[in-house]
Design a protein around this motif. Structure first.
Motif, PDB file in Angstrom:
ATOM      1  N   LYS A  50       1.107  -1.328   0.159  1.00  0.00           N
ATOM      2  CA  LYS A  50       0.116  -0.167  -0.033  1.00  0.00           C
ATOM      3  C   LYS A  50       0.930   1.438   0.082  1.00  0.00           C
ATOM      4  O   LYS A  50       0.045   2.634  -0.545  1.00  0.00           O
ATOM      5  CB  LYS A  50      -1.118  -0.208   1.254  1.00  0.00           C
ATOM      6  N   TYR A  51       1.674   1.367   0.543  1.00  0.00           N
ATOM      7  CA  TYR A  51       2.525   2.390  -0.085  1.00  0.00           C
ATOM      8  C   TYR A  51       3.162   2.846  -0.834  1.00  0.00           C
ATOM      9  O   TYR A  51       3.641   3.680  -1.198  1.00  0.00           O
ATOM     10  CB  TYR A  51       4.504   1.683   0.932  1.00  0.00           C
ATOM     11  N   LYS A  52       2.688   2.430  -2.193  1.00  0.00           N
ATOM     12  CA  LYS A  52       3.762   2.991  -3.254  1.00  0.00           C
ATOM     13  C   LYS A  52       2.137   4.465  -3.800  1.00  0.00           C
ATOM     14  O   LYS A  52       2.459   4.957  -4.442  1.00  0.00           O
ATOM     15  CB  LYS A  52       2.969   2.016  -4.373  1.00  0.00           C
ATOM     16  N   SER A  53       0.968   4.494  -3.231  1.00  0.00           N
ATOM     17  CA  SER A  53       0.642   5.405  -3.349  1.00  0.00           C
ATOM     18  C   SER A  53       0.978   6.196  -2.402  1.00  0.00           C
ATOM     19  O   SER A  53       1.207   6.473  -1.321  1.00  0.00           O
ATOM     20  CB  SER A  53      -1.332   5.287  -2.576  1.00  0.00           C
ATOM     21  N   PHE A  54       0.900   8.373  -2.405  1.00  0.00           N
ATOM     22  CA  PHE A  54       1.263   8.882  -2.277  1.00  0.00           C
ATOM     23  C   PHE A  54       0.436   9.104  -0.713  1.00  0.00           C
ATOM     24  O   PHE A  54       1.181   8.557   0.663  1.00  0.00           O
ATOM     25  CB  PHE A  54       1.350  10.166  -2.843  1.00  0.00           C
ATOM     26  N   THR A  55      -0.899   8.496  -0.965  1.00  0.00           N
ATOM     27  CA  THR A  55      -1.593   8.725   0.239  1.00  0.00           C
ATOM     28  C   THR A  55      -1.512   7.901   0.991  1.00  0.00           C
ATOM     29  O   THR A  55      -1.302   8.259   2.740  1.00  0.00           O
ATOM     30  CB  THR A  55      -3.256   8.841  -0.567  1.00  0.00           C
ATOM     31  N   ASN A  56      -1.299   6.913   0.904  1.00  0.00           N
ATOM     32  CA  ASN A  56      -1.140   6.030   1.936  1.00  0.00           C
ATOM     33  C   ASN A  56       0.591   6.254   2.443  1.00  0.00           C
ATOM     34  O   ASN A  56       0.568   5.268   4.032  1.00  0.00           O
ATOM     35  CB  ASN A  56      -0.767   4.135   1.768  1.00  0.00           C
ATOM     36  N   ARG A  57       1.189   7.206   2.330  1.00  0.00           N
ATOM     37  CA  ARG A  57       2.389   7.204   2.675  1.00  0.00           C
ATOM     38  C   ARG A  57       2.390   8.115   3.530  1.00  0.00           C
ATOM     39  O   ARG A  57       3.190   8.416   4.743  1.00  0.00           O
ATOM     40  CB  ARG A  57       4.080   7.668   0.593  1.00  0.00           C
ATOM     41  N   LEU A  58       1.824   9.331   2.994  1.00  0.00           N
ATOM     42  CA  LEU A  58       2.018   9.985   4.691  1.00  0.00           C
ATOM     43  C   LEU A  58       1.129   9.179   5.960  1.00  0.00           C
ATOM     44  O   LEU A  58       0.986   9.759   7.300  1.00  0.00           O
ATOM     45  CB  LEU A  58       0.147  10.799   3.296  1.00  0.00           C
ATOM     46  N   ILE A  59      -0.062   8.256   5.542  1.00  0.00           N
ATOM     47  CA  ILE A  59      -0.120   7.501   7.111  1.00  0.00           C
ATOM     48  C   ILE A  59       0.404   6.541   7.376  1.00  0.00           C
ATOM     49  O   ILE A  59       0.331   6.423   8.316  1.00  0.00           O
ATOM     50  CB  ILE A  59      -1.619   6.877   6.221  1.00  0.00           C
ATOM     51  N   LEU A  60       0.762   6.478   6.758  1.00  0.00           N
ATOM     52  CA  LEU A  60       2.184   5.019   7.011  1.00  0.00           C
ATOM     53  C   LEU A  60       3.501   6.073   8.002  1.00  0.00           C
ATOM     54  O   LEU A  60       3.881   6.181   8.754  1.00  0.00           O
ATOM     55  CB  LEU A  60       3.226   4.378   5.792  1.00  0.00           C
ATOM     56  N   ALA A  61       3.842   7.620   7.434  1.00  0.00           N
ATOM     57  CA  ALA A  61       4.488   8.354   8.658  1.00  0.00           C
ATOM     58  C   ALA A  61       3.900   8.633   9.442  1.00  0.00           C
ATOM     59  O   ALA A  61       4.354   8.782  10.393  1.00  0.00           O
ATOM     60  CB  ALA A  61       4.745   9.903   7.229  1.00  0.00           C
ATOM     61  N   LEU A  62       2.011   9.495   9.372  1.00  0.00           N
ATOM     62  CA  LEU A  62       1.422   8.930  10.778  1.00  0.00           C
ATOM     63  C   LEU A  62       1.642   7.802  11.871  1.00  0.00           C
ATOM     64  O   LEU A  62       1.425   8.312  12.818  1.00  0.00           O
ATOM     65  CB  LEU A  62       0.090   9.952  10.271  1.00  0.00           C
ATOM     66  N   LEU A  63       1.790   6.641  11.456  1.00  0.00           N
ATOM     67  CA  LEU A  63       1.674   5.571  12.217  1.00  0.00           C
ATOM     68  C   LEU A  63       3.138   5.760  12.699  1.00  0.00           C
ATOM     69  O   LEU A  63       3.545   4.717  14.136  1.00  0.00           O
ATOM     70  CB  LEU A  63       1.342   4.387  11.441  1.00  0.00           C
ATOM     71  N   LEU A  64       4.094   5.665  11.997  1.00  0.00           N
ATOM     72  CA  LEU A  64       5.410   6.323  12.658  1.00  0.00           C
ATOM     73  C   LEU A  64       5.569   6.505  14.064  1.00  0.00           C
ATOM     74  O   LEU A  64       5.908   5.550  15.096  1.00  0.00           O
ATOM     75  CB  LEU A  64       6.631   6.836  11.965  1.00  0.00           C
ATOM     76  N   PRO A  65       5.444   8.203  14.148  1.00  0.00           N
ATOM     77  CA  PRO A  65       5.063   8.765  15.424  1.00  0.00           C
ATOM     78  C   PRO A  65       4.153   8.096  16.847  1.00  0.00           C
ATOM     79  O   PRO A  65       4.537   7.923  17.683  1.00  0.00           O
ATOM     80  CB  PRO A  65       5.428  10.106  15.603  1.00  0.00           C
ATOM     81  N   SER A  66       2.991   8.103  15.792  1.00  0.00           N
ATOM     82  CA  SER A  66       2.034   7.276  16.652  1.00  0.00           C
ATOM     83  C   SER A  66       2.429   6.335  17.427  1.00  0.00           C
ATOM     84  O   SER A  66       1.915   5.004  18.377  1.00  0.00           O
ATOM     85  CB  SER A  66       0.936   6.674  16.267  1.00  0.00           C
TER      86      SER A  66
END
Length: 362
Positions: A50-66
């Motif tokens: 799912k990380y191939k999409s820019f939108t999902n990469r934003l969510i992935l970046a949000l989950l990292l500090p979470s």
């Protein structure tokens, strides 16, 4: 688990707990749930790419500090306040661990809020213009991580990280306001204004319009809808934290104050729980929910296991030609690699006449 079990038995049978004990327990339970949700979402996004999409990469970046914040909330009380019962070496170790935990904690919560701000800006750009994703993503990451790092280094340089009763963080209120609460309240106001503009634009285009463009609506479902509610959830989750901080500053803490204890418990429970909330929002999306059906999930796991077994067999059938590693050829490999020729160009092989035992060429 045994600690939680004995603690809950103490709550039920003796009912002699304090407010800080309830805060520590609720904080650890929320952190454990958040870590489970973030870990499963990480695995799911990597498994389905799912990380191939820019939108999902934003969510992935949000989950990292979470994911980082609950890790610091699960620690024991590193900095023992009773210095008489600990040696100098143990006291120095506890204080160092407390400072490191406070630095990571502050870096996580600041970067988390900055990512939500960038998500709001990204949504605003989507509804007003067509941004260039490549430069936008790089700008977002530079802004988020550099700002969070500088904001976390200021209290570290000023030696303001220490034990803050229920966790390790900035002890002095002035640095708390300057390094976290002040900028985050400003960002919260900006997010509310941006979200109001986004709602207005979307209602004008898709709700109040006489005719909806199908291509535009498909574009909306692909880019805007997956992250449309993340800023709104951030605003809702920030209300208990803001309320607790305002109550604590204007009224202060008094022994037996039930309002203070309630707001403190909500504050300590909600801020580690952001990762679980974001994970549920991603997993309950329509496209993601289809992939979580038992039949599709079993099919994907089976296909992945077949792929792993096939690749391992291919790697086991290898040999080295000089500096190059090639698969070991087999009879089937030669058969499959035979060139496909037309009937007119196919070279006919010589045959043997068994009656005369001589070669006959067609």
């Amino acid at each position: 688990y045994n600690e939680y079990k004995s603690y809950l038995r103490n709550v039920v049978e003796q009912n002699n707990t304090t407010c800080h004990e309830v805060v520590r327990l609720s904080k650890q339970i929320a952190s454990s749930l958040s870590l489970i949700g973030c870990s499963f979402t990480f695995f799911f996004m990597m498994f389905h790419k799912k990380y191939k999409s820019f939108t999902n990469r934003l969510i992935l970046a949000l989950l990292l500090p979470s994911f980082i914040v609950p890790c610091t909330c699960l620690n024991r009380n590193f900095y023992n306040q009773d210095d008489n019962k600990t040696s100098d070496d143990q006291h120095l170790l506890n204080k160092t661990l407390c400072i490191a935990s406070a630095f990571i904690f502050n870096f996580g919560i600041v970067s988390q809020r900055l990512i939500i701000l960038c998500v709001s800006i990204y949504l605003l750009l989507l509804v007003t213009s067509a941004p260039r994703f490549r430069y936008l993503e790089l700008s977002f990451h530079v802004f988020i991580w550099s700002t969070a790092l500088m904001d976390s280094l200021i209290p570290l340089y000023s030696n303001k990280y220490e034990n803050a009763t229920d966790w390790c963080w900035i002890k002095e209120f002035k640095f708390q306001m300057g390094c976290y609460y002040g900028p985050m309240l400003t960002f919260l106001v900006v997010e509310i204004c941006i979200y109001a503009i986004i709602i207005k634009k979307i209602r004008e285009e898709f709700v109040g319009a006489d005719r909806i463009d199908p291509d535009r609506y498909a574009w909306y479902k692909k880019y805007i809808k997956p992250i449309y509610y993340y800023p709104l959830v951030n605003i809702v989750l920030a209300i208990p934290t803001t309320g607790f901080r305002m109550y604590d500053n204007f009224r202060g803490h008094h022994p037996g104050d039930k309002i203070y204890c309630t707001l403190l418990t909500l504050h300590a429970t909600i801020f580690p729980l952001w990762g679980l909330v974001y994970s549920l929002m991603f997993l309950l999306d329509v496209d993601t929910r289809r992939l979580l059906l038992p039949s599709i999930l079993c099919r994907d796991i089976y296909n992945a296991s077949i792929g792993i077994v096939s690749s391992s067999r291919l790697n086991s059938r290898t040999h080295v030609f000089g500096n190059e590693t090639r698969p070991t050829p087999s009879l089937n490999d030669y058969v499959m690699e035979e060139p496909l020729l037309d009937e007119s160009t196919k070279i006919q092989q010589p045959t043997v006449d068994m009656s005369t035992n001589t070669h006959v060429t067609a």
